[in-house]
Design an enzyme around this catalytic site. Sequence first.
Site, PDB file in Angstrom:
ATOM      1  CG  HIS A 177      -1.290   2.329   5.630  1.00  0.00           C
ATOM      2  ND1 HIS A 177      -2.196   2.520   5.148  1.00  0.00           N
ATOM      3  CD2 HIS A 177      -1.386   3.420   6.996  1.00  0.00           C
ATOM      4  CE1 HIS A 177      -3.135   3.460   5.367  1.00  0.00           C
ATOM      5  NE2 HIS A 177      -2.601   3.822   7.061  1.00  0.00           N
ATOM      6  CE  LYS A 229       0.839   4.720  17.055  1.00  0.00           C
ATOM      7  NZ  LYS A 229      -0.062   3.698  16.972  1.00  0.00           N
ATOM      8  CB  CYS A 249      -0.415   0.120   1.343  1.00  0.00           C
ATOM      9  SG  CYS A 249      -1.642   1.693   1.616  1.00  0.00           S
ATOM     10  CE  LYS A 307       2.923   9.211   6.319  1.00  0.00           C
ATOM     11  NZ  LYS A 307       2.483   7.834   4.982  1.00  0.00           N
TER      12      LYS A 307
END
Length: 641
Positions: A147, A299, A144, A296
């Site tokens: 992601h 986490k 994707c 970007k």
Amino acid sequence: MNEVFYVTTPIYYVNSHPHIGHAYTTIATDVFTRYMKLFGAETYFLTGTDEHGQKIAESAANSGIKPQEFVDKISQEFRNLWPHLHIENDQFIRTTDSKHKACVQQILQKIFDQGEIYLKEYEGLYCIGCERFLDEAELENGNCPDHQTPPEFHKEQNYFFRMSSYQAWLSEELMKNENWVYPARYRNELIQLLKNPLQDLCISRPKSRLKWGIELPFDNNFVTYVWFDALLNYASALEWPNGEKFKKFWPNVHHTIGKDILKTHGIYWPCMLKAAGIPVFKKLVVHGHWVVEGNKMSKSIGNVVDPLAMKDQLGVDGLRYFLMRDMSFGEDSNFTKELALTRYNADLANNFGNLMNRSISMSRKNFQESVPPPGAVGNQEKELHEYFAKGVQKCREYIVTFQPHRALEHVLYLSSKVNKYIDTCKPWTLTKDDKDRDRLGTVLYTALDMTRIIVGLLDPVMPKKMYTARKNLGLEQEVIRFSSFSPGLLEPGTKLPKSNPLFPKMQASNVDQDNLKNTQSEKKSNYSAPEKKDQIAIHDFQKMELKVGRIKSCRKVPKSSKLLCSEVDLGENYLRSIISGAAEFYSPEEMTGRLVIVVTNLKPVKLMGIISEGMILFSDDNGKMALIEAPDHVDPGVKVR
Ligand code: MSP
């Protein structure tokens, strides 16, 4: 402007904690709302949380708690955060609210009854992060693109919404309505996307795979696809179809979104609305993303910026200003503490702060602490007045076309103009001779009067600092009106109280040192009952200002086991941050909503890097602290005698 303005933020997923990106969208929406109010519109501002779907079900499972308990907790985090950033939303919606669920089912049934939803066997690649099936063409190296994870293969029966049949209509709408999407490049992106055939939208998930969602009203083996559920929040919040708010505000609905969710809002959503017979939104307002040191936020990199930590460093107004001024609306922008400090010092401390300080202090010194009487107006003043008349309109145009960065750039340009005017007129050379007194009055009056207009223009971005600024100009009681942003309306003779610099200069190293100092002061600070002291006279007691305050939200102060930071409504135009040492006795949730007694005229102190602007009163209760509460019916801001 005699209109209504309904504006929404995206509703945030509750699988992660709020970060600076969420804060940006919400602050931008708050700023738009406050400006529209200033321009005379009746506004309604909606935000909330998006709580269904696989991603959230998985996060709850990973935390080992039930989905409902999990979403309650994180949703509350978002709700608690907003008052700390001076967000004044009118409503906070959750997709787990029963009214919302009922609305989603009603709309699904309506579209189903029209024959626009059908069942079919489907196989495809599903990205859990996006919560949607991806086309092969969208993949990057099999992953994707958003992601960077491989999608899962699913083969299952599902319900589909005939979105493809709206392609021609949507393309035409986009072509004929140039102002539908701001900035224009996102409209072009949508037009490009529609050059490929539009697929029907899979709007269900079988319960065998996912239970955490709204059941389809026409087949209880399925739950609703999370995006179909979430987008409808904008209408369900206003109680579609017959709610008074819906009737009033829906005709002028604006959605503020980040560029990541352009496709869902620019394609799925208008088709859904058209199918449901609901008028399509008025405007889609799209912003770019904050990246951190060029990367970007993620986490895994560990570079996610906590909005409260930034607020503690810059102050809430400094943070709001930086976010609105530094990001060219629609483009990506880089977030660093250094950039934020540079912006604060250049625009707020050196430019506008300096203008305020010097015009007030020279007037106080030379005109008995008051606004001087204006003498004759010369060419320099006329020129400045013209600049301001045009400038105020220009700011308005920038705001109504969703360019807050430009509006602020222009306001600061006006501030530089006044600074330059003072430098050219040199009022300090006019103080010696009585014959110059009229001219001195004119120059200082003009400087103060223009400053008043700038304060009004900055108010929606920095409501708390601008409240102090108005106090410093003797205008605390004045209602801010856009129609009063014209020269000559400052009342000569208005008392100018003694004031501190509005935006003291900050240094990067100071910020950290302050934190250190504050750790020490926390150690020294003592919230237990005072020792018995000498008696005081009544006038000593009367020096203290006590008011009733409502705690709107509360949070633990990071790295402190004792301190809580509450945002308290004291009937002013903003909320005050107040630190108390009660964390061992009260949780933030227990503090929130209480009506308390506050000492409001204490000098602000910095504790653990946070400025505390008052003291909440507690009584001693056998070594514990017990909140002293005001009677229920008393309003925030009422004096305690
Ligand atoms: N739940 C969906 C939205 C449904 S609306 C019917 C969702 N939620 S989210 O929690 O992922 O929030 C997305 C929004 O947060 C973005 O559209 C954007 O407004 C904001 N941001 C998230 N990261 C961001 C940045 N790095 N920078 C600026 N804003 C960003 O998508």
